[in-house]
Motif scaffolding. Structure first.
Motif: not given
Length: 421
Positions: A60-64, A86-89, A162-167, A169-170
């Motif tokens: 996803s383009e919203a991932s870290a 915030l930008s990714g969200w 931000v807690t989803s492993p798909h993005y 961030w953790p």
């Protein structure tokens, strides 16, 4: 700074201050992104990892990994990562859920206010931080129940992201800060939506007498402007017709402002109404990121159709932009009447009549529903007229009078007594 051409004719390698970035040139020759400051945003579909390139397909383009450039030392990493979150969200809400910019901005603002209150970052937040903020909002700022739930909803959705492993961030936070964000909104520390209506009690349907007085006052402003030769007679006539449409067809402010002249059309079952037998509402209220919901509202108040016919025939053509604009409600500058202008004129008339300040244009819609129910219209018909998905929503709009309730009670009692006899 050094530029190196790659094998792909539309790729160049940019070497700046010892760091290497890849930029993909568009066919127009534009740079897709500007890398500056502490936060480096990456718009390319591939990221450099070690010695090779890793495809961004399926990410996803919203991932870290697509928001932060990997392998770059940040001067202020905490602020940069928070801004990137915030930008990714925002991207996730805009791209995946198709939410409106105003909704996204409001939610982002709530998260920033919470971060400012706690003076910490998402990977440091705890449930007790949320409890303290809620105590402050309720105890000191006296925020309403629905407002509190809105704040909690924004924080919950941000934490879900931000807690989803798909993005990723953790993992990003673990690598940079040795910890990771957690969900801080739980069933036991947030407000549940347990009642149907939490609005102000004074924001109610207007009575028939209040509606009549309000519309009479609006018409009087037209006569007053004409009699004194003042500028603004056209606008006063337009606004009086706007309020008649909102009450006559039960439309919202935004729906009303976005109407075009062609949205009125004939209903073969009501030929006496000419071309104003039905109204096509094209910009109904959105739900869950959906596009505007359309509906057709049939004309049930003939006097309202006469008012619109008179406006379209005699008033709208007097506006300079009438020939070039499709908008039903025009301004003297050729633009479309905006919802806030409708709200301002309603407040002006309301205050002049000494009505409660809690009354707003949306109360005209409530009045339409209530009066239709009182007049014996089928609730399912009224529900479809105003575009409600659930009957319970229409029920919330209904505030029938005591006389109506007593009349219905008398009919039920008479039927029961006659049956018993």
């Amino acid at each position: 700074m050094e530029l190196r051409l790659m094998r792909d004719p539309f790729e160049v390698e940019l070497v700046f201050c010892g760091f290497t970035f890849l930029s993909l040139l568009s066919y127009a020759g534009r740079w897709p992104a500007v890398l500056c400051g502490d936060l480096h945003l990456m718009h390319d579909s591939r990221i450099r990892r070690g010695e090779g390139w890793v495809s961004g397909a399926g990410v996803s383009e919203a991932s870290a990994r697509l928001v932060l450039v990997q392998g770059v030392s940040l001067l202020h990493p905490e602020d940069a990562v928070f801004d990137a979150m915030l930008s990714g969200w925002e991207r996730q809400q805009r791209g995946g859920r198709r939410l409106q910019p105003d909704t996204i901005d409001d939610r982002t603002g709530m998260v920033r206010r919470f971060a400012a209150y706690t003076n910490s970052y998402p990977w440091q937040w705890t449930a007790s931080d949320l409890d303290e903020w809620m105590t402050y909002l309720i105890g000191e700022l006296k925020r309403a129940e629905s407002t509190i739930r809105g704040y909690q909803g924004a924080i919950r959705m941000f934490c879900d992201y931000v807690t989803s492993p798909h993005y990723q961030w953790p993992a990003e936070c673990e690598a940079r800060f040795g910890t990771h964000p957690v969900q801080i909104c739980h069933e036991w520390n947030t407000t549940a939506h347990l009642v149907d209506y939490e609005g102000q009690p004074a924001r109610r349907p207007m009575t028939r007498e209040e509606i009549q007085a309000f519309l009479d006052h609006a018409d009087a402003q037209v006569e007053r402007a004409v009699r004194h030769g003042r500028k603004g007679a056209l606008a006063a006539y337009r606004d009086a017709t706007v309020f008649k449409v909102m009450y006559g067809w039960g439309t919202r402010c935004t729906e009303t402002s976005r109407l075009d002249e062609v949205d009125f059309y004939r209903n073969p079952k009501a030929p006496e109404l000419d071309r104003f037998g039905a109204l096509h509402v094209r910009y109904g209220k959105r739900t869950r990121g959906s596009p505007p919901r359309r509906r057709t509202t049939l004309t049930v108040m003939p006097w309202a159709a006469e008012a619109v016919c008179d406006y379209v025939t005699n008033i709208r053509p007097r506006y300079p932009a009438a020939a070039s604009s499709a908008a039903l409600w025009l301004t003297e500058r050729g633009g479309r009447l905006k919802p806030r202008e409708i709200e301002a004129r309603f407040a002006e008339y309301r205050d002049a009549l000494g009505l409660e300040e809690a009354l707003v244009p949306h109360c005209l819609r409530h009045s339409h529903v209530t009066h239709q129910i009182e007049d014996g219209a089928d609730p399912v018909f009224v529900q479809r007229q105003v575009g409600h998905v659930y009957p319970s929503t229409t029920a919330l709009y209904t505030g029938v009078s005591g006389d109506f309730m007593n009349t219905m009670m008398r009919k039920v009692l008479d039927r029961a007594l006659d049956g018993g006899g």
